[in-house]
Design a protein around this motif. Sequence first.
Motif, mmCIF file in Angstrom:
data_model
loop_
_atom_site.group_PDB
_atom_site.id
_atom_site.type_symbol
_atom_site.label_atom_id
_atom_site.label_comp_id
_atom_site.label_asym_id
_atom_site.label_seq_id
_atom_site.Cartn_x
_atom_site.Cartn_y
_atom_site.Cartn_z
ATOM 1 N N GLN A 80 6.370 1.816 10.037
ATOM 2 C CA GLN A 80 6.009 0.484 9.521
ATOM 3 C C GLN A 80 4.524 0.204 9.722
ATOM 4 O O GLN A 80 3.892 -0.461 8.890
ATOM 5 C CB GLN A 80 6.846 -0.604 10.216
ATOM 6 N N LEU A 81 3.969 0.719 10.827
ATOM 7 C CA LEU A 81 2.542 0.513 11.075
ATOM 8 C C LEU A 81 1.698 1.221 10.014
ATOM 9 O O LEU A 81 0.672 0.700 9.564
ATOM 10 C CB LEU A 81 2.176 1.016 12.470
ATOM 11 N N VAL B 159 1.565 -0.996 7.058
ATOM 12 C CA VAL B 159 0.581 -2.072 7.277
ATOM 13 C C VAL B 159 -0.830 -1.576 6.983
ATOM 14 O O VAL B 159 -1.661 -2.299 6.424
ATOM 15 C CB VAL B 159 0.674 -2.613 8.727
ATOM 16 N N ALA B 160 -1.091 -0.319 7.330
ATOM 17 C CA ALA B 160 -2.436 0.253 7.125
ATOM 18 C C ALA B 160 -2.819 0.319 5.653
ATOM 19 O O ALA B 160 -4.003 0.479 5.327
ATOM 20 C CB ALA B 160 -2.520 1.643 7.740
ATOM 21 N N GLN B 161 -1.842 0.192 4.752
ATOM 22 C CA GLN B 161 -2.162 0.204 3.319
ATOM 23 C C GLN B 161 -2.815 -1.097 2.871
ATOM 24 O O GLN B 161 -3.417 -1.167 1.806
ATOM 25 C CB GLN B 161 -0.885 0.443 2.495
ATOM 26 N N ALA C 231 6.841 8.036 6.106
ATOM 27 C CA ALA C 231 6.515 6.822 5.337
ATOM 28 C C ALA C 231 6.058 7.131 3.922
ATOM 29 O O ALA C 231 6.134 6.275 3.034
ATOM 30 C CB ALA C 231 5.428 6.026 6.060
ATOM 31 N N ILE C 232 5.549 8.341 3.664
ATOM 32 C CA ILE C 232 5.141 8.727 2.306
ATOM 33 C C ILE C 232 6.405 8.779 1.440
ATOM 34 O O ILE C 232 7.434 9.229 1.899
ATOM 35 C CB ILE C 232 4.435 10.106 2.343
ATOM 36 N N ARG D 59 -4.983 8.889 -0.032
ATOM 37 C CA ARG D 59 -6.408 8.623 0.195
ATOM 38 C C ARG D 59 -6.606 7.861 1.497
ATOM 39 O O ARG D 59 -7.539 8.137 2.259
ATOM 40 C CB ARG D 59 -6.982 7.835 -0.982
ATOM 41 N N ARG D 60 -5.718 6.887 1.764
ATOM 42 C CA ARG D 60 -5.804 6.150 3.030
ATOM 43 C C ARG D 60 -5.585 7.098 4.214
ATOM 44 O O ARG D 60 -6.253 6.997 5.249
ATOM 45 C CB ARG D 60 -4.757 5.035 3.061
ATOM 46 N N SER D 61 -4.627 7.998 4.057
ATOM 47 C CA SER D 61 -4.346 8.952 5.136
ATOM 48 C C SER D 61 -5.560 9.833 5.403
ATOM 49 O O SER D 61 -5.920 10.092 6.557
ATOM 50 C CB SER D 61 -3.142 9.822 4.767
ATOM 51 N N ILE D 62 -6.181 10.299 4.332
ATOM 52 C CA ILE D 62 -7.374 11.140 4.471
ATOM 53 C C ILE D 62 -8.503 10.364 5.149
ATOM 54 O O ILE D 62 -9.171 10.873 6.055
ATOM 55 C CB ILE D 62 -7.811 11.663 3.086
#
Length: 733
Positions: free
Chosen positions: A405-406, A409-411, A444-445, A451-454
């Motif tokens: 879930q965190l 949120v980062a998205q 979560a994917i 791109r956010r993960s990178i």
Amino acid sequence: MSINQNQSAQINPVELENLLKRSCVSQEERAVVYRELKGRMSEVVNAATAITQPKVARQAIELLMNLAANSESRKAFIWANFDVTELTAIVKLATTPGQLNAASIALLANLTNGSVIRTSQLWETLTKANDAAIVASATTTKPQRTAAMALLANLMTGSEARKAAIWASLEMTGYTNIITAVSTTGSPRTNLMALRLLSTLAEGSTTRTAALSASLGVTGRAGVLAVATTLGQPQVAAKALHLLVVLSLKSLAMQAELWATLGMTGRAAVVAAATNPEQPTVAKNALRFLDRLTLRANGVAAELWATLGAAGHAAVVAAVTNPTQPAMAYEALQLLISLAVNSDLRKTELWAALGDAGRESLVHAATTAGEPEVANNALELLQLLNVNPHINVAIWPLLQPRLAQLWVVAQQPIAFYSTTNFLFEQIRGDAQKIRQVLNALNAAIPAISMRRSIDTLRDWGEAASRQEPHQLALLTGIVQANTTPQKMAVFTAAVMSGINLLQRPLEDREALRDQLLAIPMAEGIDPGPYRQHMRLGFDAACSNTAAVIESQFLPAREKLQLLEIIYSLGEFLSTQTTQEELSKIRLITNISRDFKLQAIGLILNHGQAIEIQFKEILAWLKGEFKKDPHTVFTNPATLGDIGDEAIYALAEQRQQYLTLYQNFRPHMTCDFIQAEIAHINLSVLEKEMPADFGATLIFQLRQFLPIAMIDSDSDSDSDVKDDRQYDRKSESK
């Protein structure tokens, strides 16, 4: 503005009186009256401006106000029935002493409330004399005072120019009288309108805010604070607290004066208001006010923390963890952040005050994507508490079940940096925790943007690069995470690019590569494919684009992700390298056109492309199209009857050509756009391009024109930053 069909007809006085009585019965009956009058509203409007029949005019005005109450659509319809003549007549009544003065002001205040358009139309009708008359009404003690203040507040909404004009009209005597009206009239409605007017005046101007603050003085401050803590009038209290927030926003001196004026009794009263869930609007504003008082004032924070006491701490924590009142939770979190800054003791006491249930609720708030602003504040508070080693250890077990879930949120853009920074502080140097976090990311994917993960892993690589054990732990967590070989290549490249591998000496790079390949895989995993992909990720971090493009085992999607990692490194795509990469991509023969165009798009977005290079790419793409049976540049009339497959192919060509323009947008100047539009028009005229395709390209270019103009003026822009950000970052981690 007017839909008045009969400017001379006037409603019968007897019918008017009956309708007015019915409109006072209930909301339902009011709606019935409106429906009955909808086709005859102009008759009521005409009656409202019947200066020679003051009783009829007053009743018509009252009926219009009743019908407009609590309905934006009815307000708009009634307003549309006023033509210029009738609006001028109402303005005259509102700005001329007489029996209908107060009622006319009230009608204008009622109809303009909530509408920037109606407010602007009224402002254009007013003369300077009209402005002065309304200001005079707002500063008198006569019945029209309250409505005049409401009307002035409406007129200022959404327009700094109108604020400045009304401020100039008020002068010193005017707004001093309004300050007095905040607490001395005995009328809650008048108090409310005075507070609203002062708040509207103060917002958006440090000059006006400073002048109002100076005019308040000790007596004025005490009056506003008294109203702000008066029980039984929540609307007035909420508006008074809002005014105090506005006045203290940019002034440390005002914050100190307000804190001193409150005294112990006043502080206790504001704390009580801030922790009363039965009046959430008052509580939200009281929390915000207390937060402003503690901003950059550690002494005030210490006193407030003591004033709150155990009961107050528990009440603020309850507000933080109340999911039914997100606005109140947001402000409570802001206050706790300000209280926790620069004090290890308060951090420890706050953690204790949270208790087990409060800690779980705080972590839950930080990992709930549905309220991103609340989540962001909860993360900032956790990050402050995280500085304490004992608290850091205690947070992890609470966080583990909510890791996926965190990541969601980062998205959210507002919470991205808070999330990734907090996570890194939790996992720094711990390969096992890193593995768990990345496993949660994989779970979560596809809800998580790659791109956010990178971006996250690149930031972590940069943060870990200062200490080799942290760097190795991060790489170990990636290698041992439950992921695919393809994704591992991308994750490895992202971290290595953050470490800035390319700038390190060759022997250091080789040593790091050997360390990476020596990391044991998770039990039961065949290391062969993974090692191969890790090598490719390592090559990508060293900016070896050829190795990525020519790879026989990596799918196109991951290749493009690796290329973006390389191209987005600021120092890589110089003007020369941009040209080299554009040429290299176009000349490779064993990759698809679509892949080439996506790679070119990345280069255009991140590189230092120039107009001549863009023109070369357009010419190359037109040449590529000629290899197809039909091209988007062919006259549609000559295509004949073609099948669905050919139609789809032409649509794809159109999109590919348009996308090139979109990717080159960051480099477009106004002159280039205008020249390109002229060139496209000429191509259409000379039958080199179909008219509909040319129109599509020109439409897109015209959309870019305002952006290009803004970009050209960007040097004159200034960034406005919240002082709070500096305060929170001032703590040494």
